[in-house]
Design a protein around this motif. Structure first.
Motif, PDB file in Angstrom:
ATOM      1  N   SER A  39       3.985   2.489 -12.104  1.00  0.00           N
ATOM      2  CA  SER A  39       3.305   2.831 -10.858  1.00  0.00           C
ATOM      3  C   SER A  39       2.309   1.763 -10.425  1.00  0.00           C
ATOM      4  O   SER A  39       1.868   1.762  -9.285  1.00  0.00           O
ATOM      5  CB  SER A  39       2.557   4.161 -11.025  1.00  0.00           C
TER       6      SER A  39
ATOM      7  N   ALA C 480       8.566   5.697 -12.011  1.00  0.00           N
ATOM      8  CA  ALA C 480       7.322   5.864 -11.263  1.00  0.00           C
ATOM      9  C   ALA C 480       7.618   6.373  -9.866  1.00  0.00           C
ATOM     10  O   ALA C 480       6.986   7.301  -9.390  1.00  0.00           O
ATOM     11  CB  ALA C 480       6.570   4.539 -11.191  1.00  0.00           C
ATOM     12  N   GLU C 481       8.587   5.747  -9.194  1.00  0.00           N
ATOM     13  CA  GLU C 481       8.910   6.220  -7.847  1.00  0.00           C
ATOM     14  C   GLU C 481      10.279   5.736  -7.403  1.00  0.00           C
ATOM     15  O   GLU C 481      10.811   4.756  -7.932  1.00  0.00           O
ATOM     16  CB  GLU C 481       7.836   5.776  -6.844  1.00  0.00           C
TER      17      GLU C 481
END
Lengths: 195, 331, 688
Positions: A39, C480-481
C-alpha cells in the motif's frame, strides 16, 4: 496485546521500539502479509519494505533497522494503518524509528539524510515562534542542508512570494514564554525517563 | 451553529485562499467560527519524528486552550473544534485519542502543560474536519438552497488526500478508502464529478522537500489520473495537497515532459462561487495554475455529454450483469 | 496410604447412607493434573475442608474423574457412611454426570451430589495462587452447605418422538436426512430455497479430486426426494418451535409456489415462455438471469418451478398469464396461498449453512466499481456448464477470454476489520480456479496472491503441487489494491494488482484483465434470529455454538437441538458431510433409547401460597403453567416444565419453588460462599 510476558520473549530492540511508542502498536501481531509494503506510496523507494523492517525488529537487528531509509520515506499517509489486518500502528512505529535513529546518530548517515534536517529546521522555527515560518524554513533548510538544490526551489519560493503566499517575517504567538515553558518541561520529563 | 476554529499555520498565509473562502461561505451558511486565541503549530508530520513528549505537549496546548475557551463561552455545550487542514485535524484528534488511551502519556503531557498553567482532559473536545461540519451539520439541503450560480459544465476531480478519513482516530464521517461526501457536495453545487480512483492517494506530503523525485512522481500520478478522466480541475480540502499539486505542477511537467494545466482549488472556493461570490472574495488568483480558463467554462457551453466511462463494458446480449451497488443519489 | 492422596478423616461412620440422617459430607478436591493444582493449593483446600461442619472426610486427588478417583468416593460412601458428596473440580458440564453415576453405584441418590467448579471459575481464570485458593475454599463451603439441604430426587423419563426435523437442504442437511431415513426413521427436511442442494449445487468442480459437483450431489438429492422416510418441504421456513427434547412442536410455513404440484410435470414450458427476465441475485449470485417463473438449475429438486410475485407481470399489473396459457396440465395456480404445517418432532438438526462475505465491503479491491473484478461464487457459476456462460471463462463483456487472471486470497478473512478467522476452504478453491482457468483458457496466465497456503486435508497438498506444475504463479503477499488508474503506457486499459511480493521484499504492480476475489465465509445474517428461534447459542461472529469444540461438535447446549455443517463455522464439503452423518448418528442413538432420562429439576407451585396473579403464566417459555379459574391458582405441568426457574424468580408471593434449587438450598450456598465475609483483610485486598 503486548503483555509483559509477551515482551519478555521479544528481542531487546523490539522492546525498545515498543517502549518509545505512545500506545501499544501491536507489533508482535504482524503476519508478514505485506499489505503495508503493497500500500505504501513510497514503497518502491524504501530500502526495506515496512513488513521487512518489522521482521528485522523482531530479529533484533537494531543497527540495520535504524540505518534504513524506510522511516524517512514514510509520508504519514496512514494507508498501511488503514489496511493492516492486524491493526498495527505502522505510522507510529515509523515515527519511533526516526526518533531512535536520530538518538543513535544513524539518521544523518541514511540515504534519506535530508529528512532529519528538514524536521529539525521545522521544529526550530516552531519552538522559536510557536508557528511554522515557511520562508524561514525553506531558506534555512536549503542553505544549511542542500545549498546546491536551492536554485531548484527558488522559482516556487518566488511564485509563493509573488502570490503573497509566504510571509516575509515570522508571526510569533503572543504567549511564547508559556509554550517554551511547556516544551522545556516536556524535555525534562523525557530526559528524566531516558536517564 | 458555533464552533471553535483552529486554522493552523498554512491558512495564515500559504493557504489564505482557503481561510478567506471558508469564512465567506460560513457567513452565508450562518456558521460561526471562533478562532482559538493564541494557538500554536500542531507539529505537522515533523515534530513527532524528533521528540515524542514535546510533540504531544505542543499539540495539547491547543486542545487545552480550545477547551478553556469553549468552557468560558458556551458553558455546558460539548465543545467542537473545527480544523480545515487535514494534517492539523489528524494531529489534534490523534493526540486527543492517545491521551485517552494512555493514562501515562496523559499524565506526562499534563505535567508539561502545568508549566504553562494549562491542563487538558482527553475527550473533552470533539475535533472535526471542516468538510464533515459542512456536509453533515449544515447539510446538502441547506447548501443547495444557497446555490445561485451553479457550476454547470465544470468537470471536477474530488481529491480527499490521506488524513481526512484515515485512520479515523475518532469518529469517521466517510469511507476511508472510497469517500463520497465531497463528490456529493460538488454535485450539489451543480458540477459534474469525474471518477477519480486516486482520490485518497498521497500527494507526497513533505517529500517535496526531502526527496523531490519521489514527490514529483506521486504528484504526477494524481495529475495523470485526473487528466485521464478529463477533469477541468481538482478540488481539495487540505492546504498541503493544494500546495503540492499546484506549486509543483510545473516541476512535474519539466521532469516528465508533460503539459498538465490543472487548477487546484479548495472546495470552499467553489462553494463561494456557486453561492454567487466574486472570484476575488474567495481568494481566486492565489493559485499557480490559473483557474480562470477552467472557471470560464461555467455555464458557457451546453453541458458536454459525459464520455462513456472506460470501465463499464458496452451492453450487449452476451454481456454479463454488473454487480448491484447501493444506489447513488444524484441530485 | 497411597502418596497420591491424603486422608483427612474425622469421626467414624454411623447410620446408613440416606437423606434423613445427620449429614455426613465427603469433599473431594481434584488436581486435574496441572490444570487446578498449579494455581490452587488443593491440599490446603482439602485439609481446610476436613475441618468444616458436616464434613466427614476430605481428600485431594490427581484425577477425581479417573476410575481410581471414583472408586475412592464409592469406598467412602460405603465404608464411612457418607450421605452427601461434593467434588471440587471442573465444570458440571464435563463431569457432573460421571460423579452422579459414581454415587448411584454406591447406593447414594445422585441428587445428593454437588459440584464446585474451581477450574473454569478459578484456576483457569487467574494466575494468583492465593486468590484462587481462597475462592476454591469459598466454593467448596458453598457446595457443602447446599449439599446438606439437598433431597433425594427421582429422574423423570420422557418418550422420544422418532421424527426428526432437518433445517437446511445443503450437503450437510441432506447427508443427515439420508442417514436417518436409511436407519428407518422419518425426517422432515425443510429448505428455504425452491430447491435442495445448497451452495454445492452452484459449483462446477470440487477440490482436490476435481469431480463434478453435480455428479456427486444430484444422486443424493434424488434419493432424498424419493425416500419414503423423507418428507421434503422446500420453499418453506420454520416459524416457531415449542417443547423440549423428544417432544418438539414445530410450525412450518410452506410458501405458495403458485404451481399445483399434483399437476405440474416439470416440463419447463412456463419458464421458457415467461417474458420477464431479471438478474438472479440468489442462485446465479448476480451473474446470470432468470425468469419470473423459474427453477434454480436444471436438476433442481423438486422439479416444480416457483413464481416470484414481486417480478411477475400478472401479480404486478394483473395481465400476462403467459405461463398459464402455455401450461399443458393447467398447473399454474395464481390463487395458491401459503400453507401452515404443524409437525411433532423428537430432535432437530440445524444445517443452515453460511453466506459469502460481501466483497463490496473492501472498496480498494474494486468489486462493483471495476467490471472485471469477480467474486469467487460468480466465478463458480461462470465455470459451471449450466451457468450463465455455459462454462466459458470470459470477461464481463461475455465474449473476451482473459489473458491474465489474478486470484486474491483472504478477502474478508484473516483481517481484524472483517473476520479474524481463516475461512478454510478458499485456498483450495483458489487453486482449483487456477487449474480451471488453465483448462478453459490454455494460453492464460494465472497469478494467485496469498498470505499462506492452507492445504491441510487429504490430497490437498498434492493438489497444490499439481497446480504449481501447471504453471500457476503464486505470489506471497496480501493484495493492497486493485486499480484501473494507469501510471504509464504499459498499464493502460488493464486492472493493476498492487502488492508487496514478500518473498522478494519489493512492491509490484501486476497488470491483469480479470480479478477473482476469494470472498470468505460468514455466518448468515439471520443466524442470531435462527438461534433464538431454536434456543441455541451463537459466538461473536454468529456461528452456532457447539457443546464442546472437540468432543461434541454437533450437539448444542440445548438437548435435542443439533448442528451440522457450515452453520457451526467455515467448512468445505468433506467436513460438512462428516458432521451431517455425525449429527444423524447422535439422533439415531437418542431415538433408539425410546425414552430419555431427564433432570427432575422442575418447578412446583404451593397452591396455598399462590395469589393467582398469573405473572408466571405468560413468563413460562414452555407453556407449562396452567391457571385454574375455579380455584384461582396456577399449576405447573411437570411433563412440560424444563426447570429454567423463570417463574420461581418472578413469583411475588414466593409460592413457586424449583426442585434441587429450593430457596433454602440457594441461600445456604450463598451463605457458604460468604463464609469469610467477616474477615475484611481477605475481602479487601490492597491494590498492588
Amino acid at each position: 496485546m503486548a503483555t509483559s510476558a509477551t515482551l519478555s520473549r521479544t528481542s531487546a530492540f523490539f522492546r525498545e521500539v515498543i517502549a518509545d511508542t505512545p500506545t501499544d502498536p501491536h507489533l508482535e501481531a504482524c503476519l508478514q502479509c505485506g499489505t503495508c509494503g503493497g500500500s505504501c506510496p513510497s514503497g518502491p523507494d524504501m530500502d526495506h519494505t515496512p513488513r521487512t523492517l518489522f521482521a528485522m525488529i523482531a530479529a533484533g537487528m537494531r543497527e540495520p533497522v535504524l540505518r534504513s531509509n524506510t522511516p524517512w520515506y514514510c509520508v504519514s499517509c496512514y494507508a498501511c494503518v488503514e489496511r493492516c489486518p492486524q491493526d498495527i500502528h505502522i505510522t507510529d512505529v515509523m515515527y519511533t524509528l526516526k526518533r531512535l535513529a536520530i538518538k543513535a546518530g544513524y539518521a544523518s548517515q541514511s540515504s534519506a539524510a535530508r529528512a532529519p534536517g528538514f524536521s529539525q529546521t521545522f521544529i526550530d522555527h516552531v519552538e522559536n515562534y510557536g508557528r511554522s515560518f515557511e520562508l524561514g524554513l525553506i531558506t534555512r533548510y536549503y542553505l544549511r542542508h542542500r545549498p546546491l538544490d536551492a536554485l531548484k526551489v527558488a522559482p516556487i519560493g518566488m511564485g509563493l512570494l509573488k502570490r503573497r503566499r509566504l510571509d516575509l517575517s515570522p508571526r510569533p504567538i503572543r504567549q511564547l514564554d508559556q509554550l517554551k515553558a511547556i516544551l522545556e518541561r516536556a524535555r525534562e520529563i523525557d530526559n528524566a525517563k531516558s536517564a | 451553529m458555533r464552533y471553535g476554529y483552529y486554522p493552523g499555520c498554512s491558512l495564515e498565509r500559504n493557504a489564505s485562499a482557503y481561510h478567506t473562502s471558508l469564512m465567506a461561505v460560513a457567513e452565508r451558511l450562518g456558521v460561526e467560527f471562533a478562532e482559538v486565541d493564541d494557538w500554536n503549530c500542531c507539529g505537522a508530520t515533523e515534530f513527532i519524528a524528533v521528540n515524542r513528549l514535546r510533540a504531544y505537549a505542543l499539540a495539547s496546548r491547543n486542545l487545552a486552550l480550545a477547551a478553556d475557551q469553549a468552557r468560558s463561552t458556551n458553558g455546558a455545550d460539548p465543545a467542537q473544534l473545527v480544523a480545515p487542514c487535514s494534517a492539523c485535524f489528524l494531529n489534534l484528534s490523534k493526540v486527543d485519542r492517545y491521551l485517552e488511551d494512555s493514562p501515562a502519556l496523559a499524565a506526562d503531557v499534563n505535567a508539561a502543560l502545568a508549566a504553562g498553567g494549562l491542563h487538558y482532559e482527553a475527550g473533552s473536545l470533539r475535533i472535526r474536519h471542516l468538510l464533515d461540519v459542512i456536509v453533515n451539520d449544515v447539510g446538502y439541503e441547506q447548501i443547495a438552497a444557497r446555490v445561485n450560480s451553479p457550476l454547470r459544465g465544470m468537470r471536477i476531480a474530488p481529491y480527499y488526500g490521506c488524513l481526512i478519513v484515515r485512520p479515523g482516530f475518532r469518529e469517521r464521517f466517510d469511507d476511508p478508502e472510497y469517500p463520497t461526501s465531497l463528490d456529493k457536495l460538488m454535485r450539489v453545487l451543480g458540477a459534474q464529478v469525474v471518477d477519480f480512483p486516486l482520490k485518497t492517494h498521497c500527494c507526497g506530503g513533505h517529500m517535496t522537500q526531502i526527496s523531490r523525485d519521489v514527490a514529483l512522481e506521486l504528484i504526477r500520478r494524481l495529475l495523470k489520473n485526473a487528466a485521464d478522466y478529463q477533469a477541468d480541475m481538482i478540488v481539495t480540502l487540505c492546504p498541503m495537497c493544494q500546495l503540492n499539486l499546484d506549486a509543483f505542477q510545473e516541476s512535474v511537467n519539466e521532469q516528465f515532459g508533460t503539459n498538465y494545466r490543472i487548477p487546484i482549488l479548495f472546495f470552499t472556493q467553489l462553494m463561494g462561487l456557486a453561492f454567487g461570490l466574486s472570484p476575488a472574495a474567495v481568494g481566486i488568483g492565489k493559485e499557480f495554475i490559473d483557474a480562470r480558463p477552467a472557471l470560464a467554462k461555467i455555464g458557457a457551453a451546453a453541458e458536454p455529454a459525459a464520455p462513456a466511462p472506460k470501465r463499464k463494458p458496452r451492453r450487449s446480449d452476451q454481456g454479463l450483469p454488473l454487480p448491484q451497488m447501493p444506489e447513488e443519489e444524484q441530485p | 496410604m497411597s502418596p497420591e492422596h491424603a486422608d483427612r478423616t474425622r469421626g467414624s461412620p454411623h447410620g446408613a447412607p440416606g437423606a434423613e440422617q445427620e449429614p455426613r459430607v465427603g469433599v473431594y478436591v481434584c488436581h486435574c493434573g496441572h490444570n487446578i493444582a498449579n494455581t490452587v493449593a488443593v491440599d490446603e483446600v482439602a485439609e481446610w475442608a476436613g475441618g468444616q461442619a458436616h464434613v466427614t472426610v476430605a481428600r485431594d486427588y490427581k484425577f477425581m474423574c479417573s476410575s481410581l478417583g471414583q472408586e475412592l468416593i464409592e469406598q467412602d460412601i460405603k465404608e464411612r457412611g457418607l450421605n452427601r458428596v461434593v467434588v471440587a473440580a471442573c465444570s458440571p458440564h464435563m463431569h457432573e454426570k460421571t460423579f452422579r453415576n459414581t454415587c448411584q453405584r454406591a447406593g447414594l441418590n445422585p441428587f445428593l451430589f454437588e459440584m464446585a467448579n474451581i477450574r473454569e471459575l478459578g484456576s483457569w481464570a487467574t494466575d494468583d495462587r492465593e486468590a484462587a485458593t481462597q475462592k476454591a475454599k469459598a466454593q467448596v463451603k458453598g457446595a457443602v452447605e447446599r449439599a446438606v439441604l439437598q433431597r433425594p430426587l427421582d429422574p423423570l423419563y420422557v418418550d422420544i418422538n422418532p421424527n426428526t426435523l432437518v433445517v437446511g437442504g445443503g450437503i450437510a442437511g441432506l447427508t443427515a436426512a439420508l442417514e436417518l431415513a436409511n436407519a428407518g426413521y422419518h425426517v422432515y427436511l425443510v429448505e428455504r430455497d425452491s430447491s435442495i442442494g445448497g451452495h454445492m449445487a452452484k459449483l462446477d468442480k470440487t477440490f482436490p479430486t476435481l469431480d463434478c459437483a453435480a455428479c456427486i450431489l444430484t444422486p443424493k438429492m434424488v434419493d432424498a426426494e424419493n425416500h419414503p422416510n423423507i418428507t421434503l418441504m422446500t420453499w418453506s421456513e420454520v416459524l416457531s418451535v415449542h417443547g423440549y427434547v423428544g417432544n418438539f412442536s414445530v410450525r412450518v410455513r410452506k410458501r405458495a409456489r403458485f404451481i399445483n404440484e399434483e399437476l405440474c410435470t416439470g416440463c419447463g414450458t412456463c419458464v421458457e415462455k415467461c417474458p420477464v427476465r431479471i438478474i438472479d441475485q440468489n442462485f446465479e449470485v448476480g451473474l446470470g438471469y432468470r425468469k419470473a417463473v423459474y427453477r434454480n438449475f436444471p436438476q433442481a429438486i423438486p422439479k416444480y418451478p416457483v413464481i416470484d410475485p414481486d417480478n411477475c407481470t400478472f401479480f404486478q399489473r394483473g395481465k400476462c398469464r403467459a405461463c398459464e396459457i402455455v401450461c399443458p396440465t393447467d398447473a399454474i395456480d395464481f390463487k395458491q396461498k401459503d400453507e401452515i404445517v404443524d409437525l411433532e418432532i423428537g430432535n432437530i438438526i440445524l444445517a443452515t449453512g453460511y453466506e459469502q462475505f460481501d466483497a463490496r465491503t473492501i472498496p480498494q479491491y474494486g468489486y462493483g466499481r471495476l467490471a472485471n473484478v469477480f467474486t469467487s461464487m460468480e466465478f463458480e457459476r461462470m465455470v459451471n456448464a449450466a451457468g450463465p456462460t455455459a462454462g466459458r471463462v470470459v470477461l464481463r463483456d461475455g465474449v473476451t477470454a482473459p489473458k491474465r487472471v489474478g486470484i486474491i486470497h483472504c478477502v474478508g478473512s484473516r483481517d481484524k476489520k472483517y473476520h479474524e478467522y481463516c475461512s478454510r476452504a478458499c485456498c483450495m478453491a483458489a487453486l482449483k480456479f487456477a487449474h480451471l482457468v488453465h483448462e478453459r483458457v490454455p494460453e492464460a496466465e494465472v497469478f494467485n496472491f496469498y498470505i499462506d497456503i492452507r492445504a491441510a486435508g487429504k490430497h490437498y497438498e498434492e493438489f497444490y503441487h499439481r497446480v504449481l506444475s501447471e504453471g500457476a504463479h503464486l505470489i506471497r503477499g496480501r493484495v493492497a489494491e486493485v486499480t484501473d488508474a494507469a501510471r504509464g503506457p504499459g498499464e493502460e486499459g488493464q486492472l493493476i494488482i498492487q502488492v508487496e511480493d514478500t518473498l522478494i521484499g519489493k512492491q509490484r504492480r501486476i497488470p491483469v484483465d480479470m480479478v477473482i476475489l476469494m470472498a470468505g465465509m460468514e455466518a448468515r445474517k439471520d443466524a442470531r434470529q435462527v438461534a433464538n428461534l431454536f434456543g441455541l447459542g451463537c459466538d461473536f461472529e454468529g456461528w452456532f455454538t457447539e457443546r464442546h469444540a472437540k468432543l461434541d461438535p454437533v450437539v448444542t447446549m440445548t438437548e435435542g437441538i443439533l448442528i451440522a455443517g457450515a452453520c457451526q463455522g467455515p467448512k468445505a464439503i468433506p467436513e460438512s458431510v462428516a458432521q451431517g452423518s455425525a449429527a444423524a448418528a447422535r439422533v439415531a442413538g437418542m431415538i433408539g433409547q425410546r425414552t430419555m432420562k431427564m433432570e427432575p429439576v422442575r418447578a412446583s407451585i404451593d397452591a396455598d401460597s399462590c395469589s393467582g396473579c398469573r405473572i408466571c403464566n405468560n413468563l413460562c417459555p414452555y407453556h407449562a403453567i396452567v391457571y385454574h379459574e375455579d380455584r384461582r391458582v396456577s399449576e405447573v405441568l411437570t411433563a412440560l416444565c424444563q426447570g429454567c426457574g423463570a417463574c420461581v424468580a418472578a413469583c411475588p408471593s414466593a409460592a413457586i419453588s424449583g426442585a434441587h434449587f429450593t430457596r433454602d438450598q440457594v441461600m445456604a450456598q450463598i451463605e457458604g460462599i460468604l463464609w469469610d465475609a467477616r474477615q475484611p483483610e481477605v475481602l479487601w485486598l490492597e491494590p498492588a
